[in-house]
Design a protein around this motif. Structure first.
Motif, PDB file in Angstrom:
ATOM      1  N   ASN A 163       0.794  -1.228   0.000  1.00  0.00           N
ATOM      2  CA  ASN A 163       0.000   0.000   0.000  1.00  0.00           C
ATOM      3  C   ASN A 163       0.825   1.274   0.000  1.00  0.00           C
ATOM      4  O   ASN A 163       0.306   2.361  -0.261  1.00  0.00           O
ATOM      5  CB  ASN A 163      -0.908   0.027   1.234  1.00  0.00           C
ATOM      6  N   ILE A 202      -0.168  -4.042  -5.678  1.00  0.00           N
ATOM      7  CA  ILE A 202       0.556  -2.807  -5.362  1.00  0.00           C
ATOM      8  C   ILE A 202      -0.306  -1.608  -5.700  1.00  0.00           C
ATOM      9  O   ILE A 202      -1.087  -1.637  -6.657  1.00  0.00           O
ATOM     10  CB  ILE A 202       1.907  -2.738  -6.121  1.00  0.00           C
ATOM     11  N   SER A 203      -0.178  -0.564  -4.902  1.00  0.00           N
ATOM     12  CA  SER A 203      -0.902   0.676  -5.149  1.00  0.00           C
ATOM     13  C   SER A 203      -0.178   1.494  -6.213  1.00  0.00           C
ATOM     14  O   SER A 203       1.056   1.603  -6.196  1.00  0.00           O
ATOM     15  CB  SER A 203      -1.007   1.486  -3.857  1.00  0.00           C
ATOM     16  N   ALA A 204      -0.958   2.081  -7.117  1.00  0.00           N
ATOM     17  CA  ALA A 204      -0.374   2.967  -8.129  1.00  0.00           C
ATOM     18  C   ALA A 204       0.268   4.193  -7.487  1.00  0.00           C
ATOM     19  O   ALA A 204       1.084   4.874  -8.114  1.00  0.00           O
ATOM     20  CB  ALA A 204      -1.447   3.404  -9.119  1.00  0.00           C
ATOM     21  N   LYS A 259       8.622   3.522  -8.732  1.00  0.00           N
ATOM     22  CA  LYS A 259       7.267   3.872  -8.317  1.00  0.00           C
ATOM     23  C   LYS A 259       6.365   2.663  -8.541  1.00  0.00           C
ATOM     24  O   LYS A 259       6.749   1.694  -9.207  1.00  0.00           O
ATOM     25  CB  LYS A 259       6.777   5.095  -9.080  1.00  0.00           C
ATOM     26  N   GLY A 260       5.164   2.719  -7.979  1.00  0.00           N
ATOM     27  CA  GLY A 260       4.256   1.585  -8.063  1.00  0.00           C
ATOM     28  C   GLY A 260       4.070   1.042  -9.468  1.00  0.00           C
ATOM     29  O   GLY A 260       4.222  -0.169  -9.701  1.00  0.00           O
ATOM     30  N   VAL A 286       2.243   4.118  -4.800  1.00  0.00           N
ATOM     31  CA  VAL A 286       3.473   3.818  -4.056  1.00  0.00           C
ATOM     32  C   VAL A 286       4.598   4.720  -4.576  1.00  0.00           C
ATOM     33  O   VAL A 286       4.938   4.676  -5.757  1.00  0.00           O
ATOM     34  CB  VAL A 286       3.856   2.331  -4.205  1.00  0.00           C
ATOM     35  N   LEU A 320       9.720   1.943  -4.186  1.00  0.00           N
ATOM     36  CA  LEU A 320       9.940   0.523  -3.899  1.00  0.00           C
ATOM     37  C   LEU A 320      11.360   0.217  -4.342  1.00  0.00           C
ATOM     38  O   LEU A 320      11.752   0.571  -5.465  1.00  0.00           O
ATOM     39  CB  LEU A 320       8.931  -0.356  -4.632  1.00  0.00           C
ATOM     40  N   MET A 370      -2.126  -4.083 -10.087  1.00  0.00           N
ATOM     41  CA  MET A 370      -2.023  -2.749  -9.478  1.00  0.00           C
ATOM     42  C   MET A 370      -3.413  -2.130  -9.378  1.00  0.00           C
ATOM     43  O   MET A 370      -4.227  -2.265 -10.295  1.00  0.00           O
ATOM     44  CB  MET A 370      -1.114  -1.856 -10.327  1.00  0.00           C
TER      45      MET A 370
END
Length: 695
Positions: A132, A151-153, A202-203, A155, A158, A215
């Motif tokens: 998240n 996964i959250s867009a 990024k996400g 994020v 990572l 996602m």
């Protein structure tokens, strides 16, 4: 099953902030049964991310044991793991590493993480990671230990940044990631990104690499993730992943190419990325148990290595010292700034205009000699604002607000009510003195006059003004939006209020501010000037550039002539000439560089290299020795002169202003580690244990 951490582990992490594993049962749709959702939460907001220390690992192990019993009894049909708002987990709690003084302790830390992650992998029901928010290191590895990942867009970051610090992804990352997404993509995450100034994913990027299976948007991320998990558990959704090519020749060729990159970046002087490559090479055929055991051994060695200790020292500088600038005046002395003036409308001035408008949210007025230059500067700012809107980083309303804040004119009278005016004109003392004299006639006596000079004396710049006490150096690094460092330089007459205002503005611009004595080229450009000068002296004398590059590999973030192209030959020559005038021949002015500038080249051209009359060809080790000896001399001189408050500020400046590596700790831990400090000055720059293994 996981064993609790030993008493030694607990003692090694006396200040651990425990991340709790909070469990709640959720009834899944589609008749999929019950999912036990673990929420990782240390009880603080997003500014203190979730981490894994010994007590956290022990608590998580207990939770996983209980879930294994419930799963075997049919009470739950799935397990999910997510984080608190904005944060998934950012990996191992490294705060206790300085207290680890025996390799066996390091091995135990590695084994404890592997054990609990193995327990998650062995749960008899499907497991899901719902990523998240920010996920790094062990946070990514616990997600990899699950069967499925969403996964959250939204994020923001990572990463497996361990090689950046001097470690390897040692809780399964070097085994699980290449076997999930293939070795080529894994090399990007484990090797390339960390060695390129710790680049983050990024996400959406992580999803495209295959790290996550699906996602979802941030607004309803958990709800959508749970619905997707229900579909997987019920069989309504089948998860398909691209097959991983495990052809031995292709696998090893990818790793051989990665090793060549590591050689260029580190010169063989940073063990962590090489260990990571070895672990990934073995991951092609190793069993989980063998791979995890190999990671344990690697962590045992690297936790006891000087590079990790230097990396953690650098991390501490960036996270803590940067927030409390040494020598800065009392914050209460700072005056409010509600309008900013910028003299100049070129590229640097335009970057500054956008930064001030974005971060301070106050009107910014630019001036230049003619309307065409002003128009070009305004057009640049508006183009950047449009790009930000296109990328979704600001809303249409936000774009309109920024556009309205930045104006331009050839008439400096628009700055009359500004409290802070910064010049970004040509790097010539007489020109800067002239524009400050013109502005002083317009603004109030309390208005701070700041200079973005990279090398000139603030004292001389202010000498002829009626109010020299309000002049301060405000030196940014290019590109302004990316590089964190801001060197703040008082002249001899700068008063505390002007200096405090400068620090307050720098803080509001979200820059790392460092107090620097008024001295030629300040901190970063003086060190780089000595470094580039010594390198040029060696090449001009006859050593091939390939050999010279090998000698300095792992010292600067890129080969010197690549750095020259980034800085620009004319700027580099101006800096070397300034330093030569100030300090004499220890700062070398290269005839080849002069020829490059005369030819108006923007990058190094070997055809313009002036051949040495009597060539002296050094080995890579001799180059290394000569350059580090010179840098040691310069660091010592700067500390003796009070240019920097302490060695830590020199390191912080080089890390945030020039991208020097964390695993070197900037520069002084490297000089201590390789013995140059004591050989040249008779003493270490830092006490034993500060950026090294404690005795």
């Amino acid at each position: 099953m996981t064993q609790p951490p030993t008493e030694t582990d607990q003692r090694a992490f006396p200040d651990e902030v425990v991340t709790k594993s909070l469990v709640r049962d959720i009834t899944l749709p589609l008749g999929a049964g019950t999912l036990a959702l673990i929420t990782l939460d240390n009880g603080f907001d997003h500014t203190k991310p979730n981490t894994f220390g010994p007590a956290t690992i022990a608590a998580l192990a207990g939770v996983v044991r209980d879930l294994a019993v419930r799963a075997a009894a049919g009470q739950i049909q799935a397990v999910g793991i997510t984080g608190k708002p904005f944060i998934f987990a950012v990996g191992a709690d490294l705060s206790g590493v300085p207290y680890v003084r025996e390799r066996e302790q390091a091995i135990q830390i590695a084994q404890a993480g592997h054990a609990v992650f193995s327990d998650i992998m062995d749960l008899p029901v499907p497991t899901f990671a719902f990523i998240n928010g920010a996920a790094m290191g062990g946070g990514v590895e616990i997600a990899l230990a699950c069967d499925y990942r969403t996964i959250s867009a939204g994020v923001p970051a990572l990463a497996l940044p361990e090689c950046f610090l001097g470690l390897v992804p040692g809780w399964g990352g070097c085994f699980l990631l290449p076997n999930l997404i293939g070795v080529q993509k894994a090399v990007q995450v484990i090797i390339e990104n960390p060695l390129n100034m710790n680049r983050m994913l990024k996400g959406p990027q992580a999803a495209r690499l295959g790290i996550a299976d699906v996602m979802f948007e941030p607004a309803d991320f958990l709800e959508e993730s749970l619905a997707w998990a229900a579909a997987v558990v019920s069989g309504a959704t089948s998860v398909e992943r691209a097959p991983v090519d495990k052809d031995e020749a292709a696998w090893n060729m990818t790793l051989d190419m990665a090793k060549a990159l590591v050689d260029v970046k580190t010169g063989g002087r940073a063990p962590a990325p090489y260990r990571a490559l070895d672990l990934m090479r073995g991951a092609r055929t190793a069993s989980r148990e063998a791979a995890f055991a190999a990671e344990d051994e690697a962590l045992g060695d690297l936790i006891m290595g000087a590079e990790l200790r230097a990396g953690l020292y650098a991390f501490d500088l960036v996270q803590k010292r940067a927030k409390r600038p040494a020598g800065a005046p009392d914050k209460a002395l700072a005056r409010p700034v509600t309008k900013v003036g910028i003299i100049g409308a070129g590229l640097m001035a335009s970057q500054l205009a956008l930064l001030f408008a974005q971060r301070l949210e106050v009107p910014v007025v630019m001036t230049d000699l003619d309307q065409d230059r002003v128009d070009a500067g305004i057009a640049y700012v508006r183009g950047q604002i449009a790009d930000l809107q296109t990328k979704g980083r600001i809303s249409p309303d936000g774009a309109n607000k920024l556009t309205a804040l930045v104006t331009g004119s050839t008439d400096k009278s628009g700055m009359a009510d500004a409290q802070f005016v910064i010049e970004a004109v040509f790097e010539e003392l007489s020109i800067k003195k002239q524009v400050f004299a013109e502005v002083e006639a317009i603004v109030t006596p309390e208005c701070v006059l700041a200079s973005n000079t990279s090398s000139l004396s603030l004292t001389e710049m202010a000498a002829d003004l009626q109010h020299p006490e309000r002049v301060v150096g405000f030196h940014f690094f290019n590109p302004v939006a990316v590089m964190p460092l801001l060197e703040i330089i008082p002249g001899d007459q700068t008063d505390a209020a002007a200096l405090a205002t400068a620090f307050a503005v720098g803080r509001n611009l979200r820059k790392t501010t460092i107090l620097v004595k008024d001295s030629a080229s300040f901190i970063v450009n003086r060190i780089l000037g000595r470094f580039m000068g010594e390198y040029s002296r060696i090449v001009d004398a006859g050593t091939p550039t390939a050999v010279a590059d090998a000698g300095v590999a792992g010292l600067s973030p890129m080969p010197p002539y690549v750095l020259l192209g980034l800085v620009g030959p004319a700027i580099a020559l101006h800096n070397s000439q300034t330093l030569n005038r100030a300090f004499g021949d220890r700062f070398y002015v290269s005839p080849s560089l002069q020829a490059l500038v005369a030819a108006k080249k923007t990058a190094y051209d070997p055809a313009l290299q002036i051949p040495a009359a009597d060539p002296v060809v050094l080995s890579a080790e001799q180059v290394h020795d000569q350059v580090l000896t010179a840098i040691t001399q310069e660091v010592a001189a700067m500390l003796d002169e009070g240019v920097a408050q302490a060695p830590m500020d020199i390191d912080l400046a080089l890390i945030t202003g020039a991208g020097f590596q964390f695993w070197n700790g900037g520069i002084t831990p490297l000089l201590d580690r390789e013995g140059y400090s004591e050989r040249v000055t008779g003493a270490r720059f830092l006490p034993p244990g500060v950026a090294s293994v404690a005795p």
